[in-house]
Design an enzyme around this catalytic site. Structure first.
Site, short mmCIF file in Angstrom:
data_model
loop_
_atom_site.label_atom_id
_atom_site.label_comp_id
_atom_site.label_asym_id
_atom_site.label_seq_id
_atom_site.Cartn_x
_atom_site.Cartn_y
_atom_site.Cartn_z
N LYS A 1 0.85 -1.19 0.00
CA LYS A 1 0.00 0.00 0.00
C LYS A 1 0.90 1.25 0.00
CE LYS A 1 -3.69 -2.75 1.88
NZ LYS A 1 -4.94 -2.81 2.67
N HIS B 1 -8.55 -3.01 -6.41
CA HIS B 1 -8.52 -3.11 -4.94
C HIS B 1 -9.65 -2.27 -4.36
CE1 HIS B 1 -7.17 -2.88 -0.78
NE2 HIS B 1 -6.42 -3.93 -1.04
N GLU C 1 -11.07 -10.37 -1.55
CA GLU C 1 -10.79 -9.69 -0.28
C GLU C 1 -12.08 -9.09 0.26
OE1 GLU C 1 -6.55 -7.97 0.35
OE2 GLU C 1 -7.51 -6.80 -1.21
N SER D 1 -6.64 -9.50 6.37
CA SER D 1 -6.05 -9.84 7.68
C SER D 1 -5.41 -11.23 7.69
CB SER D 1 -7.10 -9.70 8.80
OG SER D 1 -7.56 -8.35 8.87
N GLY E 1 -1.64 -7.61 3.30
CA GLY E 1 -1.29 -6.22 3.57
C GLY E 1 -0.29 -6.08 4.69
N GLY E 2 -0.78 -5.83 5.91
CA GLY E 2 0.08 -5.52 7.05
C GLY E 2 1.21 -6.51 7.29
#
Length: 252
Positions: free
Chosen positions: A12, A96, A168, A214, A235-236
């Site tokens: 991102k 996205h 997602e 997640s 992501g994270g």
């Protein structure tokens, strides 16, 4: 049929070029063989040159997080798919939910981008997913199916077989909530069923469908055990080299 898994990190709007290079240098030599899994990171536009350069002698593939559907022209602030190909990118993430939500991208825009990406020899990672309201109303399959059909309209069977679809659920992105294993399997199968209806079962059996939302080292193995989940868009957990590498432990 067996489909090769694909794990893709989506940074991102994070990392400067120095941080991007340090990340690639930390993971590149530790990645498994491409016979086992495809591994990619989606870097911000400002980091792409550095990331591609740092990854060039490794098995790590690089994705852009977006592009426009024209190659050149008076489109201030946009990214050319032609230039992405010339730079050495492998994939482009399109559709996205953050692009759809914040920048009002439509299914038609995403379809045009998919065609432009293929025209330039790159591979799209096409995202789809529903809001919490749609999920709770029991309309997720119908909603996501319409997104997938619209995004892939007019592509050839060969193109669809080669791309990546990323399911997602919007309610699970960055919220710490994640879909259950059954949710992920059922929705990824629903995505594959849409491809079968539109392009035939043979194409549906080849297309790779990722789950995103997640995904962490602690739960990736559960998702990857689902027969219709062929990978993860993360992501994270893709921001730190250690947690990114730990995502690949599902292979063991």
């Amino acid at each position: 049929m067996s489909r090769k898994p694909i794990i893709a990190g989506n940074w991102k709007m994070n990392k400067n070029p120095q941080e991007a290079r340090a990340f690639v240098e930390a993971v590149a030599s530790k990645l498994p063989s491409t016979d086992l899994v495809d591994v990619a990171v989606a870097a911000p536009a400002v980091d792409l040159v550095t990331t591609i350069e740092a990854a060039k002698d490794s098995v790590l593939k690089v994705a852009a997080q977006n592009c426009y559907f024209e190659n050149t022209g008076a489109f201030t602030g946009e990214t050319s798919p032609k230039v992405l190909a010339e730079m050495g990118a492998d994939y482009v993430v399109i559709g996205h939910s953050e692009r759809r939500d914040y920048f009002h991208e439509t299914d038609e825009d995403i379809n045009k981008k998919a065609k432009a990406i293929f025209a330039n020899g790159l591979t799209p990672i096409v995202c789809c997913g529903e809001s919490l309201e749609t999920y709770e109303a029991g309309k997720a399959v119908e909603f996501v199916g319409a997104q997938v059909s619209a995004a892939l309209a007019g592509l050839s069977a060969e193109q669809v077989a080669s791309l990546v679809l990323a399911y997602e659920p919007i309610w699970a992105i960055g919220t710490g909530k994640s879909a259950t294993q059954d949710d992920a399997q059922n929705m990824c199968k629903a995505v594959r069923d849409v491809v079968a209806a539109d392009f035939g079962q043979e194409v549906a059996d080849k297309v790779r469908v990722q789950y995103g939302g997640s995904v962490k080292p602690e739960n990736v193995k559960d998702y990857m055990a689902c027969p219709d989940v062929d990978g993860a868009l993360v992501g994270g957990a893709s921001l730190e080299a250690g947690s990114f590498l730990a995502l690949l432990d599902f292979l063991n």
